[in-house]
Write an enzyme that holds these catalytic residues in place. Structure first.
Site, mmCIF file in Angstrom:
data_model
loop_
_atom_site.group_PDB
_atom_site.id
_atom_site.type_symbol
_atom_site.label_atom_id
_atom_site.label_comp_id
_atom_site.label_asym_id
_atom_site.label_seq_id
_atom_site.Cartn_x
_atom_site.Cartn_y
_atom_site.Cartn_z
ATOM 1 N N LYS A 151 -10.623 -6.411 11.343
ATOM 2 C CA LYS A 151 -9.465 -5.993 10.555
ATOM 3 C C LYS A 151 -8.335 -6.965 10.841
ATOM 4 C CE LYS A 151 -6.228 -2.232 9.795
ATOM 5 N NZ LYS A 151 -5.932 -0.826 10.020
ATOM 6 N N LYS A 158 -11.974 -6.185 6.682
ATOM 7 C CA LYS A 158 -10.806 -5.699 5.942
ATOM 8 C C LYS A 158 -9.647 -6.662 6.106
ATOM 9 C CE LYS A 158 -7.473 -2.010 6.138
ATOM 10 N NZ LYS A 158 -7.025 -0.869 6.852
HETATM 11 C C1 PBG Z 1 -3.998 1.861 9.656
HETATM 12 C C2 PBG Z 1 -4.636 1.532 8.354
HETATM 13 C C3 PBG Z 1 -4.102 0.633 7.417
HETATM 14 C C4 PBG Z 1 -4.976 0.614 6.329
HETATM 15 C C5 PBG Z 1 -6.028 1.482 6.615
HETATM 16 N N1 PBG Z 1 -5.806 2.051 7.883
HETATM 17 C C6 PBG Z 1 -2.835 -0.112 7.429
HETATM 18 C C7 PBG Z 1 -2.419 -0.855 8.627
HETATM 19 O O1 PBG Z 1 -3.238 -1.298 9.449
HETATM 20 O O2 PBG Z 1 -1.222 -0.999 8.763
HETATM 21 C C8 PBG Z 1 -4.745 -0.213 5.109
HETATM 22 C C9 PBG Z 1 -5.556 0.079 3.899
HETATM 23 C C10 PBG Z 1 -5.011 -0.475 2.644
HETATM 24 O O3 PBG Z 1 -4.068 -1.294 2.607
HETATM 25 O O4 PBG Z 1 -5.542 -0.090 1.584
HETATM 26 N N2 PBG Z 1 -4.714 2.498 10.615
#
Ligand code: PBG
Length: 322
Positions: free
Chosen positions: A194, A247
């Protein structure tokens, strides 16, 4: 000229015979933003394809998705500020609206696959995925909190848990806690690679979960790195993950391909909020054909190697014929 590749492009009948990648509704996961209450369906300004919905509305949304063959849902809670604290205690309160709603969904739609979000940020007064001490995100204080959250979610009936926090060792901590509590059938879809991305903006608007200070660069990956994803993939595999996720998806198609080539676990890709918002905005201006854009985008994510795609366009894709 013996080789003429255009021969296989002559008609749709031939093209469809040689098509290498086919999307199917079973590949897609529908993201849901859940709020407490009844009868609520609120628009998200920066993501005009998704809504913050209360459980009753979510239930009918899920039913219409199931009719389209979409049977997997990843659910995120939009938690009121008054429930937030530094240790995310609300996340493992057994009767919080997120867990209660999950019980309802499981009861009404037992065949649906429900995927959770394991991270502190929706419940944290600091807006970070881990525990914050003097501006630092403390890894090992966070792990037992995530483990408690995970057990509470398994108990509520989630089929698969989605740790999105990027703390080191969290898959092992969660797996161990689940097994100790007897939830050895509950799966883990780990957010393996991520990235600290600019494309999460609309999601943070939806949940009101942006970090109150600092950024997420000390735990989310540097967008410049590819091979570091292999380290994460090895760890998650060893620690007992059932899916490896990359991601965002589009800017990281090379990482999706790398994961698919190097690991045997199924690969999931999260087509994130900002990536969807870009397409919506361009289509609104008439610069891109929305339906064709959606189909091409999702196909490219699958072609790169994703078995499972989380996308805000799942329902729209399933209802269009391209
Ligand atoms: C945070 C989380 C995020 C997303 C999913 N879980 C945002 C972040 O890490 O700040 C983002 C998903 C998206 O942008 O569609 N645990």
């Amino acid at each position: 000229m013996y080789q003429r590749p255009r021969r296989n492009r002559r008609s749709e009948a031939i093209r469809s015979a040689v098509r290498e990648t086919r999307l199917h509704p079973s590949n897609l996961v529908v993201p849901i933003f859940l709020v407490d209450g009844e009868g609520k369906k609120e628009q998200i300004k920066s993501l005009p394809v998704a809504y913050r919905m209360s459980r009753d509305i979510v239930l009918s949304e899920m039913e219409s998705c199931m009719a389209l063959g979409l049977d997997k849902f990843i659910i995120f809670p939009a938690v009121e500020e008054r429930h937030k604290d530094t240790t995310a205690t609300y996340s493992y309160m057994i009767d919080n609206f997120y867990l209660e709603s999950c019980r309802l969904f499981k009861e009404k739609l037992p065949e649906a696959c429900l995927i959770s979000d394991v991270a502190m940020d929706p419940y944290s007064s600091d807006g970070h995925d881990g525990y914050v001490d003097q501006g630092r995100i403390v890894n090992d204080v966070t792990l037992p909190i995530l483990a408690k959250m995970a057990v509470a979610q398994a108990q509520a009936g989630f089929d698969i848990l989605g740790p999105s926090d990027m703390m080191d060792g969290r898959v092992a901590a969660i797996r161990e806690a689940l097994d100790d509590a007897g939830y050895y059938e509950t799966g883990i879809m780990s957010y393996t690679a991520k990235y600290a991305s600019a494309y999460y903006g609309p999601f943070r608007d939806a949940l009101d979960s942006a970090p109150k200070s600092g950024d997420k660069k000390t735990y989310q990956m540097d967008p410049a790195n590819r091979f570091e994803a292999l380290i994460e993939g090895e760890l998650d595999t060893q620690e007992g993950a059932d899916f490896l996720m990359v991601k965002p998806a589009l800017n990281y198609l090379d990482v999706i391909a790398l994961m698919k080539e190097n690991f045997s676990l199924p690969v999931a890709a999260y087509h994130v909020s900002g990536e969807c918002a870009m397409l919506i905005a361009a289509a609104e201006r008439g610069w891109i054909d929305r339906e064709k854009g959606i189909h091409e985008t999702l196909t490219s994510i699958k072609r790169a190697g994703a078995d499972v795609i989380i996308t805000y366009f799942a329902r729209e894709w399933a209802s269009i014929k391209v």
